[in-house]
Scaffold this motif. Sequence first.
Motif, PDB file in Angstrom:
ATOM      1  N   VAL A   6      -8.576  64.681  56.991  1.00 31.79           N
ATOM      2  CA  VAL A   6      -9.991  64.537  57.093  1.00 31.79           C
ATOM      3  C   VAL A   6     -10.632  63.312  58.081  1.00 31.79           C
ATOM      4  CG1 VAL A   6     -10.593  65.248  54.964  1.00 31.79           C
ATOM      5  CG2 VAL A   6      -9.917  62.837  55.251  1.00 31.79           C
ATOM      6  N   SER A   7     -11.692  63.542  58.739  1.00 32.02           N
ATOM      7  CA  SER A   7     -11.962  62.507  59.671  1.00 32.02           C
ATOM      8  C   SER A   7     -13.345  62.536  59.927  1.00 32.02           C
ATOM      9  CB  SER A   7     -11.254  62.630  61.075  1.00 32.02           C
ATOM     10  OG  SER A   7     -11.116  63.769  61.496  1.00 32.02           O
ATOM     11  N   VAL A   8     -13.801  61.636  60.806  1.00 32.44           N
ATOM     12  CA  VAL A   8     -15.312  61.609  61.242  1.00 32.44           C
ATOM     13  C   VAL A   8     -15.149  61.209  62.917  1.00 32.44           C
ATOM     14  CG1 VAL A   8     -17.542  60.369  61.394  1.00 32.44           C
ATOM     15  CG2 VAL A   8     -16.423  60.866  59.223  1.00 32.44           C
ATOM     16  N   ARG A   9     -15.789  61.918  63.722  1.00 33.16           N
ATOM     17  CA  ARG A   9     -15.686  61.674  65.129  1.00 33.16           C
ATOM     18  C   ARG A   9     -17.296  61.939  65.449  1.00 33.16           C
ATOM     19  NH1 ARG A   9     -16.158  66.650  67.355  1.00 33.16           N
ATOM     20  NH2 ARG A   9     -14.860  68.282  66.745  1.00 33.16           N
ATOM     21  N   VAL A  10     -17.603  61.472  66.835  1.00 34.33           N
ATOM     22  CA  VAL A  10     -18.656  61.814  67.615  1.00 34.33           C
ATOM     23  C   VAL A  10     -18.752  63.367  67.840  1.00 34.33           C
ATOM     24  CG1 VAL A  10     -19.953  61.711  69.893  1.00 34.33           C
ATOM     25  CG2 VAL A  10     -18.780  59.677  68.753  1.00 34.33           C
ATOM     26  N   ALA A  11     -19.815  63.972  67.763  1.00 38.29           N
ATOM     27  CA  ALA A  11     -19.846  65.290  68.125  1.00 38.29           C
ATOM     28  C   ALA A  11     -19.930  65.863  69.352  1.00 38.29           C
ATOM     29  CB  ALA A  11     -21.259  65.919  67.148  1.00 38.29           C
ATOM     30  N   TRP A  12     -19.286  66.911  69.634  1.00 39.97           N
ATOM     31  CA  TRP A  12     -19.162  67.619  71.038  1.00 39.97           C
ATOM     32  C   TRP A  12     -20.095  68.803  71.019  1.00 39.97           C
ATOM     33  CZ3 TRP A  12     -13.235  68.053  69.804  1.00 39.97           C
ATOM     34  CH2 TRP A  12     -12.839  66.696  69.894  1.00 39.97           C
ATOM     35  N   TYR A  65     -29.130  57.718  70.698  1.00 40.56           N
ATOM     36  CA  TYR A  65     -29.046  58.830  69.794  1.00 40.56           C
ATOM     37  C   TYR A  65     -27.597  59.356  69.675  1.00 40.56           C
ATOM     38  CZ  TYR A  65     -33.955  58.802  69.461  1.00 40.56           C
ATOM     39  OH  TYR A  65     -35.327  58.270  69.215  1.00 40.56           O
ATOM     40  N   ARG A  66     -27.047  59.504  68.634  1.00 41.69           N
ATOM     41  CA  ARG A  66     -25.700  59.960  68.322  1.00 41.69           C
ATOM     42  C   ARG A  66     -25.640  61.098  67.270  1.00 41.69           C
ATOM     43  NH1 ARG A  66     -22.680  56.314  71.776  1.00 41.69           N
ATOM     44  NH2 ARG A  66     -23.775  54.481  71.767  1.00 41.69           N
ATOM     45  N   ALA A  67     -24.765  62.223  67.355  1.00 40.27           N
ATOM     46  CA  ALA A  67     -24.213  62.951  66.250  1.00 40.27           C
ATOM     47  C   ALA A  67     -22.850  62.619  66.107  1.00 40.27           C
ATOM     48  CB  ALA A  67     -24.678  64.326  66.785  1.00 40.27           C
ATOM     49  N   LEU A  68     -22.632  62.641  64.711  1.00 39.57           N
ATOM     50  CA  LEU A  68     -21.329  62.474  64.179  1.00 39.57           C
ATOM     51  C   LEU A  68     -21.054  63.606  63.431  1.00 39.57           C
ATOM     52  CD1 LEU A  68     -21.582  58.773  63.175  1.00 39.57           C
ATOM     53  CD2 LEU A  68     -20.589  59.568  65.260  1.00 39.57           C
ATOM     54  N   GLU A 104     -22.115  69.233  53.473  1.00 38.69           N
ATOM     55  CA  GLU A 104     -22.047  70.695  53.152  1.00 38.69           C
ATOM     56  C   GLU A 104     -22.037  70.778  51.417  1.00 38.69           C
ATOM     57  OE1 GLU A 104     -19.897  74.589  53.852  1.00 38.69           O
ATOM     58  OE2 GLU A 104     -19.550  73.158  55.182  1.00 38.69           O
ATOM     59  N   PRO A 105     -22.853  71.544  51.021  1.00 38.22           N
ATOM     60  CA  PRO A 105     -22.826  71.602  49.442  1.00 38.22           C
ATOM     61  C   PRO A 105     -21.311  72.374  49.006  1.00 38.22           C
ATOM     62  CG  PRO A 105     -24.988  72.883  50.283  1.00 38.22           C
ATOM     63  CD  PRO A 105     -23.968  72.283  51.573  1.00 38.22           C
ATOM     64  N   GLY A 106     -20.994  71.695  48.190  1.00 35.95           N
ATOM     65  CA  GLY A 106     -19.643  72.178  47.646  1.00 35.95           C
ATOM     66  C   GLY A 106     -18.242  71.186  48.312  1.00 35.95           C
ATOM     67  N   ARG A 107     -18.903  70.602  49.309  1.00 35.48           N
ATOM     68  CA  ARG A 107     -17.938  69.422  49.703  1.00 35.48           C
ATOM     69  C   ARG A 107     -18.221  67.824  49.535  1.00 35.48           C
ATOM     70  NH1 ARG A 107     -14.610  73.104  50.639  1.00 35.48           N
ATOM     71  NH2 ARG A 107     -14.137  73.955  52.529  1.00 35.48           N
ATOM     72  N   THR A 108     -19.339  67.943  48.622  1.00 39.55           N
ATOM     73  CA  THR A 108     -19.631  66.418  48.242  1.00 39.55           C
ATOM     74  C   THR A 108     -18.561  65.838  47.123  1.00 39.55           C
ATOM     75  OG1 THR A 108     -21.022  67.274  46.388  1.00 39.55           O
ATOM     76  CG2 THR A 108     -22.011  67.054  48.423  1.00 39.55           C
ATOM     77  N   ARG A 109     -18.947  64.495  47.139  1.00 36.80           N
ATOM     78  CA  ARG A 109     -17.826  63.757  46.038  1.00 36.80           C
ATOM     79  C   ARG A 109     -16.153  63.942  46.447  1.00 36.80           C
ATOM     80  NH1 ARG A 109     -21.040  61.486  43.041  1.00 36.80           N
ATOM     81  NH2 ARG A 109     -19.193  60.815  41.147  1.00 36.80           N
ATOM     82  N   GLN A 110     -15.923  64.183  47.880  1.00 33.05           N
ATOM     83  CA  GLN A 110     -14.701  64.092  48.448  1.00 33.05           C
ATOM     84  C   GLN A 110     -14.331  63.269  49.218  1.00 33.05           C
ATOM     85  OE1 GLN A 110     -13.623  68.351  49.363  1.00 33.05           O
ATOM     86  NE2 GLN A 110     -14.679  69.390  47.742  1.00 33.05           N
ATOM     87  N   GLY A 111     -15.257  62.351  49.426  1.00 36.41           N
ATOM     88  CA  GLY A 111     -14.813  61.382  50.389  1.00 36.41           C
ATOM     89  C   GLY A 111     -15.619  61.434  51.866  1.00 36.41           C
ATOM     90  N   GLY A 113     -18.960  61.899  52.642  1.00 30.97           N
ATOM     91  CA  GLY A 113     -19.989  61.187  52.814  1.00 30.97           C
ATOM     92  C   GLY A 113     -19.735  59.662  52.992  1.00 30.97           C
ATOM     93  N   SER A 114     -18.786  59.165  52.236  1.00 33.09           N
ATOM     94  CA  SER A 114     -18.492  57.905  52.572  1.00 33.09           C
ATOM     95  C   SER A 114     -17.895  57.611  53.825  1.00 33.09           C
ATOM     96  CB  SER A 114     -17.340  57.427  51.310  1.00 33.09           C
ATOM     97  OG  SER A 114     -18.165  57.521  50.053  1.00 33.09           O
ATOM     98  N   ARG A 115     -17.151  58.098  54.260  1.00 36.41           N
ATOM     99  CA  ARG A 115     -16.390  58.135  55.870  1.00 36.41           C
ATOM    100  C   ARG A 115     -17.826  58.341  56.823  1.00 36.41           C
ATOM    101  NH1 ARG A 115     -12.325  60.549  52.903  1.00 36.41           N
ATOM    102  NH2 ARG A 115     -13.079  62.652  53.383  1.00 36.41           N
ATOM    103  N   LEU A 116     -18.625  59.419  56.587  1.00 36.67           N
ATOM    104  CA  LEU A 116     -19.578  59.708  57.615  1.00 36.67           C
ATOM    105  C   LEU A 116     -20.545  58.618  57.552  1.00 36.67           C
ATOM    106  CD1 LEU A 116     -20.682  61.823  59.357  1.00 36.67           C
ATOM    107  CD2 LEU A 116     -21.609  62.841  57.682  1.00 36.67           C
ATOM    108  N   LEU A 117     -20.743  57.910  56.321  1.00 34.49           N
ATOM    109  CA  LEU A 117     -21.843  56.751  56.428  1.00 34.49           C
ATOM    110  C   LEU A 117     -21.079  55.478  56.993  1.00 34.49           C
ATOM    111  CD1 LEU A 117     -24.611  55.922  55.287  1.00 34.49           C
ATOM    112  CD2 LEU A 117     -23.363  55.089  53.126  1.00 34.49           C
ATOM    113  N   GLN A 118     -20.079  55.254  56.665  1.00 39.58           N
ATOM    114  CA  GLN A 118     -19.591  54.123  57.349  1.00 39.58           C
ATOM    115  C   GLN A 118     -19.357  54.249  58.714  1.00 39.58           C
ATOM    116  OE1 GLN A 118     -18.336  51.240  55.698  1.00 39.58           O
ATOM    117  NE2 GLN A 118     -18.604  50.362  57.745  1.00 39.58           N
ATOM    118  N   ALA A 119     -19.043  55.665  59.408  1.00 38.58           N
ATOM    119  CA  ALA A 119     -19.126  55.684  60.782  1.00 38.58           C
ATOM    120  C   ALA A 119     -20.429  55.531  61.506  1.00 38.58           C
ATOM    121  CB  ALA A 119     -18.128  57.191  61.129  1.00 38.58           C
TER     122      ALA A 119
END
Length: 180
Positions: A6-12, A65-68, A104-111, A113-119
């Motif tokens: 799992v990871s978070v990055r800038v959107a392409w 303006y950024r998208a992650l 995404e619905p069904g993917r919450t509470r798996q970390g 959101g936390s990674r995305l919010l921190q990024a």
Amino acid sequence: MTTADVSVRVAWSQDAAGIAAVQLRSWQQRYDEVAPGALAELGTDDALRVASWEQYLTRPPEARYRALVALERVRIVGFALTGPATDPDADPATDGELAEFTVEPGRTRQGHGSRLLQAAVDTLAADGFTRVVSWIDSTDDAARAFLESAGWAPDGASRELSDESGAGSVKQVRLHTAIG
């Protein structure tokens, strides 16, 4: 022992289809009953929705303006949009906005959101913002609890958004936090 990839990055620009799909599924869950016109605003043409995201990702309104995207392996499972706050009482030099925050619905509470919010917060801080605001649906107790657990608090502002059809509306409250 295995660990999740799992990871978070800038959107392409190539992420446009994945973001559009997550947005559609999320909005269907959030607004189908309360504001059916909101779904109409997304459009029924998948190609047009994807093209709109491609344009945003390749030519944002300005550099801050950024998208992650939150990823599970190579699949997009969430996204966040950041940039200068646009509210009339905001200072665009110091106030940033978490304009969209979707897992995404069904993917919450798996970390994810936390990674995305921190990024997102790290990105806003790197862009020089010292305060961040975000509008959330007043009935979205899960999103509110999530942000409040991360140190966000309501600042007293509220608004009501109506869909184009006038058939539904969504009340929102604004949360904020200091960063940097």
